[in-house]
Motif scaffolding. Structure first.
Motif, PDB file in Angstrom:
ATOM      1  N   LEU A   1     -10.482  72.024 102.077  1.00 37.70           N
ATOM      2  CA  LEU A   1     -10.482  70.783 100.944  1.00 37.70           C
ATOM      3  C   LEU A   1     -10.799  71.372  99.701  1.00 37.70           C
ATOM      4  CD1 LEU A   1     -10.260  68.716 103.479  1.00 37.70           C
ATOM      5  CD2 LEU A   1     -11.546  67.446 101.869  1.00 37.70           C
ATOM      6  N   SER A   2     -11.790  72.157  99.631  1.00 38.19           N
ATOM      7  CA  SER A   2     -12.396  72.742  98.335  1.00 38.19           C
ATOM      8  C   SER A   2     -12.145  74.181  98.142  1.00 38.19           C
ATOM      9  CB  SER A   2     -13.853  72.402  98.132  1.00 38.19           C
ATOM     10  OG  SER A   2     -14.482  72.651  99.244  1.00 38.19           O
ATOM     11  N   ALA A   3     -11.127  74.739  98.917  1.00 36.81           N
ATOM     12  CA  ALA A   3     -10.964  76.412  99.231  1.00 36.81           C
ATOM     13  C   ALA A   3      -9.880  76.599  97.751  1.00 36.81           C
ATOM     14  CB  ALA A   3     -10.270  76.740 100.325  1.00 36.81           C
ATOM     15  N   THR A   4     -10.240  77.828  97.178  1.00 33.34           N
ATOM     16  CA  THR A   4      -9.381  78.164  96.141  1.00 33.34           C
ATOM     17  C   THR A   4      -8.206  79.012  96.874  1.00 33.34           C
ATOM     18  OG1 THR A   4     -10.647  80.323  96.084  1.00 33.34           O
ATOM     19  CG2 THR A   4     -11.326  78.648  94.536  1.00 33.34           C
TER      20      THR A   4
ATOM     21  N   ILE B   1      -6.056  69.192  97.991  1.00 37.64           N
ATOM     22  CA  ILE B   1      -7.596  69.448  97.631  1.00 37.64           C
ATOM     23  C   ILE B   1      -8.275  68.312  97.424  1.00 37.64           C
ATOM     24  CG2 ILE B   1      -6.961  71.968  97.270  1.00 37.64           C
ATOM     25  CD1 ILE B   1      -7.060  71.224  94.232  1.00 37.64           C
ATOM     26  N   ARG B   2      -9.545  68.258  97.270  1.00 39.74           N
ATOM     27  CA  ARG B   2     -10.398  67.153  96.892  1.00 39.74           C
ATOM     28  C   ARG B   2     -10.798  67.317  95.623  1.00 39.74           C
ATOM     29  NH1 ARG B   2     -15.140  64.679 100.793  1.00 39.74           N
ATOM     30  NH2 ARG B   2     -13.317  63.926 101.730  1.00 39.74           N
TER      31      ARG B   2
ATOM     32  N   SER C   1     -17.658  70.179  99.611  1.00 42.36           N
ATOM     33  CA  SER C   1     -16.878  68.932  98.965  1.00 42.36           C
ATOM     34  C   SER C   1     -17.266  67.956  99.735  1.00 42.36           C
ATOM     35  CB  SER C   1     -15.266  69.417  98.849  1.00 42.36           C
ATOM     36  OG  SER C   1     -14.763  69.488 100.078  1.00 42.36           O
TER      37      SER C   1
ATOM     38  N   ARG D   1     -18.764  71.444  94.742  1.00 38.71           N
ATOM     39  CA  ARG D   1     -17.989  72.325  94.186  1.00 38.71           C
ATOM     40  C   ARG D   1     -17.308  71.426  93.063  1.00 38.71           C
ATOM     41  NH1 ARG D   1     -14.135  76.987  96.582  1.00 38.71           N
ATOM     42  NH2 ARG D   1     -15.990  78.357  96.293  1.00 38.71           N
TER      43      ARG D   1
ATOM     44  N   PHE E   1     -11.333  72.288  90.707  1.00 36.41           N
ATOM     45  CA  PHE E   1     -12.127  73.584  90.895  1.00 36.41           C
ATOM     46  C   PHE E   1     -11.397  74.681  91.051  1.00 36.41           C
ATOM     47  CE2 PHE E   1     -10.925  71.890  94.842  1.00 36.41           C
ATOM     48  CZ  PHE E   1     -10.251  73.096  95.609  1.00 36.41           C
ATOM     49  N   GLU E   2     -10.065  74.915  91.325  1.00 33.76           N
ATOM     50  CA  GLU E   2      -9.027  75.817  91.131  1.00 33.76           C
ATOM     51  C   GLU E   2      -8.741  76.580  89.830  1.00 33.76           C
ATOM     52  OE1 GLU E   2      -7.421  78.564  92.187  1.00 33.76           O
ATOM     53  OE2 GLU E   2      -7.287  77.430  93.853  1.00 33.76           O
TER      54      GLU E   2
ATOM     55  N   PHE F   1     -15.560  64.408  92.915  1.00 31.80           N
ATOM     56  CA  PHE F   1     -14.952  63.842  93.936  1.00 31.80           C
ATOM     57  C   PHE F   1     -15.981  62.718  94.551  1.00 31.80           C
ATOM     58  CE2 PHE F   1     -17.391  67.499  95.636  1.00 31.80           C
ATOM     59  CZ  PHE F   1     -17.961  66.966  96.782  1.00 31.80           C
TER      60      PHE F   1
END
Lengths: 341, 341, 341, 341
Positions: A210-213, A239-240, B211, B240, C242-243, D242
């Motif tokens: 969910l919050s991974a790059t 993604i969140r 997240s 994040r 965040f990306e 979020f």
């Protein structure tokens, strides 16, 4: 690696960094103007990267210019990886459509969905036997009993089956029944599970956290490839972000970026990403248009009574409509449905 | 629960929702004006919540007005939970300071840190034996050997020890050595691990996911309490966001909110949250001022050569300065350091 | 509107809310079980919504079930709005492709781009005369001189021109030269500017703010429609998450959602969203597949020497390739390029 | 500036970058190993930064190692800026507490709040005459009539007054009545307004945008200082993430970071950040503990009937309690209330 020193960093500060680098067997090249000194570092990547110089006196920033992954990159392998399983394949122009319910509820439910999925043109069947749920009071799946139902349903229609491993201790038993082992978003950085899957002989479907790059997703896949298992399928599933209209924010630019960065197949899960049935069809189209190698779509014979994710599940009829809708898109992209037979 | 129908939803759409509710044994109360109909639902919480009505024709939104957790809430227990372990306690006005390195590297390192931590006034010792790392090429910890070093170091100075369980299969062995079992941010929604820890007889330190919402953190803790283990410590360690100056964004309003919502102790980890040594001291102060029951601080005898998280680790001297800095804050908040002896 | 009271709210707390509602001329309907009381509110929307009851004793949450906008909604107008300007139109199946440089640099630059844009099939020309820049030291545009160049270039090729108003005081002068007035992401909630544009007689292209929700974008458009100007085009250009691999995260599910919620045309700007030239083509395709009514693409005769946004600008050749690439997609979606002639 | 070339970038690609740099009058220094070439760039900062090399063939990343701001930095001015206005001052150890309602509603309301604010120890008075509102149907302020009320109320109690400029055309009229001009979060990157305020002779209170980074906030302040106005106060008021429990996420690490990076005073607005009355007191304490130079708190004589932001407004009594609560914190931090008299 580059070490950017703070403006007007002192001579001893600079020397100290250089000394630590040399101690680690690396070469340091200084360059800089009146204000800034920059130290270029050459040496064994793993050794150099393990140095954590960020907090040293005078150090402003450390920039790692080499990517943290290798095996998953296009530099390592230029050609697309094609994952083949039973009658289906994904990658290299072969499109997978993985359909099925969020959770396996009964043999009848699975068999009905399986027939509907196959008849509409899906290439694989999915269903969850172990469900991660935010609340301990929610339905958590039928476990091994569910796995059996999934296997039977898949065999009835000749489709390979995909299901999630939510606990590393279940990996073996899941692998007995399933053709592809799914790692859910919450487990994307469950590194020990990734290690274990790396030494197994089953393809892995790895969902983005969910919050991974993008880089973290690729690094997670690197764990599996490093273990020797080359059959990894990546999945973008939203993604969140701050936006709450959709359950998550589907990041289709990440799909296009991943297709450039990695040789692994990349699929899209619009059901989980949006959480809204009425957005599944447009996001299936858009995902393929972005270059995805496949789709994962929740289908339930009676979404209103689904034990999980009803709001985003399609009826068999709606799924059939989606399949018809995407068929010309698959051609337009110069791809084909990934049936081996 | 409330079901908000779309503007001008049709009579059959409304009747259909009511029917599904009644089928599930719930009562439905309709109210509404010319434009909107709203259906109030009364019935068994778990049954009603399991219904996923969001995707039904005519349904705009389903609002669950009851919280998804119970045991962790102030409604269930008004008084603060105090977690006691050996010489230390946390909660109910007792402040924990948990100090130690990111990763355990050697017995000497641990023993040096342990003495420094104890001498400066820390109440517990930490150190990682199993390290979750984004890249498979990074240092991943000494495993059981590390656990032994941690135990010895803790015993030498009489401080209870905290360490992370990154794989559910290690829980038993970790529990042999550690006094408190830490669940890292990446495992906050590893529900099967939470289940297992719920039936163990050791306090759990549960870190908020990168997240995860406040509600999800509380729901994760609910899993542990539901299993029978009431000794859970929550930890805010940054979420994040788009801001990259700090590693994560420390959410101190969440600490104040948690203190209102739950009886469980809440601590703050400024080291991981900020990723910057020079922000640790102000965030320690601010965390306590926000009402936190404790702090978790990375301390390393030689941060420049740390195998992990060097940039955010304090030297023993810097840690001592932080402890002096926060002492008056602890008093000002009407709290005290959580030493039992 | 619904007022959800806290568990076990007291009788006087409930009565107090009811009293305030009645004072404001609204009706209050109580319902609830043992634990929860819920107050349904019926009354004049604007009056009721102006009440801010969230902080009252015993109130847990206030839920506004009616949307904050009206004129932009499909409920108000079911048919697609088609914005027509000179030879071009957008909405209702007419696709706009708006091409041109980030900033206007010279007459020659604009004329070259204009010809290339027209020849490749663009329907409108864009270029910035006033540039919002994060740093005061960056190039900020040619102002009125630039507007003249844009107008001349548009007239030379017979394309309507779009340019941004970054200061409300420039609106009149910009309107003298431009056919469509663009409101940038940073001004999406510059409400006084929206008011002013609402009373002008020029179409407005309204870009979504970096951290604006779908609902906030629609509310911003409502300002313009409320002023009497019905010609508003919405533009999804990426949100901040965040990306960091892409400049922003392009939210294509928002495009599909907007097409359901509003009758206004919705276009996509993949250049600003991704900040990467190599992602523009796939995101053009995906945007159309998601249902967008058009695209906005940065084109520069010499991106390497562009004063602004070079990294995401296409050369005329690359733009031509994109146009060829999307042509079958436009047909597949049952749409057509929005040329009136 | 550093230009990181892609792995195995070709000789012509590298030469091309060098050529463009030289064309712009900069020097290029090549370094690199077998895989990577890195080009260090030395030259005039503004010229070099204006080059946008990111999209060139073979270029992977461009890293700007110099900060985009100068005048606001500690490098430029090491000592704290102290902003003085009438009887109050902020910065350099002087703490401001700015109290008042979200919107000015009547003379009586303002006068009551002013007395309460002064009696409780506030150093400045605030109130909004122009209100930015997401919906065009919400209350938007009393405009100049409100400014007069604010001025009168401030004069009655001898407190300087702060109010927001939401439209650059109002700046002059607002400056006639107000002592400090506030730039709201939505206008943080309204660069033309920043330019104008830079040439005015009034202190500016600049709020961080909802999705603005620390660097962008400093760059926005740079606009004002570049115009000649050195009296800028920064305000952290929460960023959008979020998490929905609080209205925004208060980023107190940003406060501590800003205090290191800039000499400008930094204050905290816990009312807007949390949107919850019950979190204002702990976030006031935590803000000061993080090193803030002041607080901005919404106070209303009758929050239940406030036209704006009632849920987060304090009653005069609650505000008095907050002031008592923070007094020892102000001392503990070695600071003092910023009254000149």
């Amino acid at each position: 690696m580059l070490v950017i020193m703070r403006d007007h960093a002192s001579r001893p500060e600079i020397d100290h960094v250089v000394e630590l680098l040399q101690e680690a067997g690396a070469q340091a090249h200084l360059s800089g103007g009146e204000v800034k000194t920059i130290i270029g570092v050459i040496g064994d990547r793993e050794v150099v990267y393990a140095l954590e110089l960020e907090g040293l006196p005078g150090v402003e920033e450390v920039i790692r210019v080499l990517k943290p992954y290798k095996l998953v990159g296009r530099d390592f392998q230029a050609d697309d990886t094609v994952v083949r399983v039973g009658s289906a394949s994904v990658g290299g122009g072969d499109i997978a459509v993985i359909a099925g319910p969020c959770s396996i509820e009964s043999q009848e439910q699975m068999s009905v969905v399986a027939r509907a999925a196959r008849d509409a043109g899906a290439t694989m069947l999915r269903g969850g036997a172990y469900k991660p749920r935010s609340s301990p009071y929610a339905f958590r799946g039928l476990a091994e009993e569910g796995l059996k139902m999934l296997r039977i349903a898949g065999d009835e229609v000749g489709l390979p089956v995909v299901t999630e491993v939510i606990d590393v201790r279940d990996a073996e038993i899941v692998a007995e029944y399933a053709d592809i082992l799914q790692v859910g978003a919450r487990n994307m950085q469950n590194f020990r599970m990734l290690d274990d899957l790396g030494s197994m002989n089953k393809p892995v479907l790895l969902k983005r956290g969910l919050s991974a790059t993008i880089e973290e997703l690729l690094s997670a896949a690197e764990y599996i490839l490093k273990g020797g298992n080359r059959d990894v399928i990546l999945c973008e599933r939203g993604i969140r972000t701050f936006e709450t209209y959709t359950r998550n924010t589907l990041d289709l630019a990440a799909v296009a970026a991943l297709k450039q960065l990695t040789h692994l197949p990349v699929i899209v899960d619009p059901s989980h990403a949006t959480g809204r049935r009425d957005l599944v069809a447009p996001m299936c189209r858009a995902g393929l248009a972005a270059g995805a190698d496949g789709l994962m779509v929740e289908v339930h014979p009676d979404p209103e009574r689904a034990k999980c994710d009803g709001p985003q599940s399609l009826t068999p009829e709606a799924f059939e409509a989606v399949m018809k809708d995407i068929a010309p898109m698959v051609s337009l992209m110069g791809t084909r449905m990934g049936w081996s037979a």
